[in-house]
Design a protein around this motif. Structure first.
Motif, PDB file in Angstrom:
ATOM      1  N   THR A  65       0.738  -1.419  -0.079  1.00 37.37           N
ATOM      2  CA  THR A  65       0.113   0.010   0.159  1.00 37.37           C
ATOM      3  C   THR A  65       0.863   1.333  -0.022  1.00 37.37           C
ATOM      4  O   THR A  65       0.253   2.423  -0.225  1.00 37.37           O
ATOM      5  N   THR A 123       1.338   4.160  -3.801  1.00 39.72           N
ATOM      6  CA  THR A 123       0.069   4.786  -4.213  1.00 39.72           C
ATOM      7  C   THR A 123      -0.318   4.471  -5.769  1.00 39.72           C
ATOM      8  O   THR A 123       0.528   4.340  -6.629  1.00 39.72           O
ATOM      9  N   ASP A 124      -1.574   4.750  -6.225  1.00 39.42           N
ATOM     10  CA  ASP A 124      -1.969   4.679  -7.470  1.00 39.42           C
ATOM     11  C   ASP A 124      -1.259   5.340  -8.228  1.00 39.42           C
ATOM     12  O   ASP A 124      -0.860   5.228  -9.537  1.00 39.42           O
ATOM     13  N   GLU A 125      -0.959   6.764  -7.820  1.00 35.85           N
ATOM     14  CA  GLU A 125      -0.404   7.698  -8.682  1.00 35.85           C
ATOM     15  C   GLU A 125       1.031   7.415  -9.020  1.00 35.85           C
ATOM     16  O   GLU A 125       1.477   7.245 -10.009  1.00 35.85           O
ATOM     17  N   ALA A 130       2.401   4.280  -9.085  1.00 35.24           N
ATOM     18  CA  ALA A 130       2.375   2.870  -9.799  1.00 35.24           C
ATOM     19  C   ALA A 130       1.809   3.435 -11.210  1.00 35.24           C
ATOM     20  O   ALA A 130       2.644   2.636 -12.152  1.00 35.24           O
ATOM     21  N   ASN A 131       0.843   4.117 -11.478  1.00 36.83           N
ATOM     22  CA  ASN A 131       0.338   4.561 -12.745  1.00 36.83           C
ATOM     23  C   ASN A 131       1.370   5.441 -13.582  1.00 36.83           C
ATOM     24  O   ASN A 131       1.578   5.216 -14.761  1.00 36.83           O
ATOM     25  N   ARG A 135      -4.431  -4.807  -8.041  1.00 35.41           N
ATOM     26  CA  ARG A 135      -4.625  -3.470  -8.388  1.00 35.41           C
ATOM     27  C   ARG A 135      -4.071  -2.761  -9.607  1.00 35.41           C
ATOM     28  O   ARG A 135      -4.808  -1.981 -10.473  1.00 35.41           O
ATOM     29  N   PHE A 136      -3.178  -3.615 -10.186  1.00 43.22           N
ATOM     30  CA  PHE A 136      -2.395  -3.210 -11.617  1.00 43.22           C
ATOM     31  C   PHE A 136      -2.387  -4.290 -12.497  1.00 43.22           C
ATOM     32  O   PHE A 136      -1.112  -4.894 -12.640  1.00 43.22           O
ATOM     33  N   LYS A 144       0.599  -4.060 -15.271  1.00 40.62           N
ATOM     34  CA  LYS A 144       1.807  -3.482 -14.839  1.00 40.62           C
ATOM     35  C   LYS A 144       2.698  -4.660 -14.893  1.00 40.62           C
ATOM     36  O   LYS A 144       2.544  -5.877 -14.487  1.00 40.62           O
TER      37      LYS A 144
END
Length: 241
Positions: free
Chosen positions: A140, A143-145, A147-148, A181-182, A185
């Motif tokens: 966790t 963060t999504d930001e 990772a993206n 989550r990804f 990726k």
């Protein structure tokens, strides 16, 4: 699911024949070469063992490992160097690693308070971006930001800083969490991975596999590379069915 990629860890190679060792891995089916870069600060060791110590002493303006990477890049044209930066202040070494021929710059989330700025600097030098987490860092923390903005996420299955450690299976659930989550990726595992531990990593969702001694120390490295890749492909087929 992204494709299976095997990235042999050059830390386990014969440094007296470094270029030949890298060529041997590529000929054996490896697509990436995993280059561990250590600074003696973020981790206690200096990059790639004792060979790098005089280089670091003589090249203060360069990051640890950059002269070695440059030699490999020159000796093996077109090589994809997956540079695992176990360094403090990862933003400081982006230009030097890019100049040395690095293709992917993977920094540790624990080493910076501003990962997005580091990612921006890496992108500016036309390298792919990896973000790594150590065994005690939860998934966790990515963060999504972050990772993206990255191309790859690395889950360490040993503590960073030295080779030959025992695989920490307790880290594997983080791979599954990140894969959930990804789904598209690249997710890499590094540390104690080999024929006896690949299946649990692959079934958790890792598609980029780093292995050192298991490949370089094998009588037939190409067979080990093929086995690791096959395990990932088999796991992906089951996950997608």
């Amino acid at each position: 699911m992204p494709r299976a990629i095997i990235s042999p860890s050059v830390l386990a190679s014969d440094f007296g024949q470094l270029t030949a060792e890298c060529k041997r891995m590529i000929k054996g089916g490896a697509e990436w070469l995993h280059m561990d870069v250590m600074d003696g600060h973020f981790v206690p060791n200096i990059t790639m063992g004792k060979l790098a110590e005089p280089l670091v002493a003589c090249t203060i303006s360069c990051p640890p490992g950059a002269p070695i990477l440059a030699c490999v890049s020159k000796g093996v044209p077109g090589i994809f160097m997956d540079c695992h930066m176990m360094v403090a202040e990862p933003e400081k070494w982006v230009n030097d690693i890019a100049d040395a021929g690095g293709a992917l710059y993977c920094f540790h989330l624990e080493a910076t308070g501003d990962p997005l700025s580091v990612i921006k600097a890496i992108r500016a030098r036309n390298m792919k971006v990896g973000v790594a987490i150590s065994p005690d860092t939860p998934s966790t923390a990515i963060t999504d930001e972050v990772a993206n903005a990255a191309d790859m996420l690395l889950v360490m299955t040993v503590y960073p800083g030295r080779g030959g450690q025992k695989f920490l299976e307790r880290c594997v659930p983080k791979v599954a969490e990140l894969r959930a989550r990804f789904p598209d990726k690249d997710i890499e595992v590094d540390g104690g991975v080999g024929p006896n531990t690949i299946d649990v990593c692959a079934h958790a969702g890792s598609n980029v596999i780093v292995a050192g001694t298991a490949i370089f120390g094998a009588p037939n490295p190409d067979e080990v590379i093929a086995k690791l890749k096959a395990s990932v492909n088999t796991a992906q087929a089951k996950l997608s069915s």
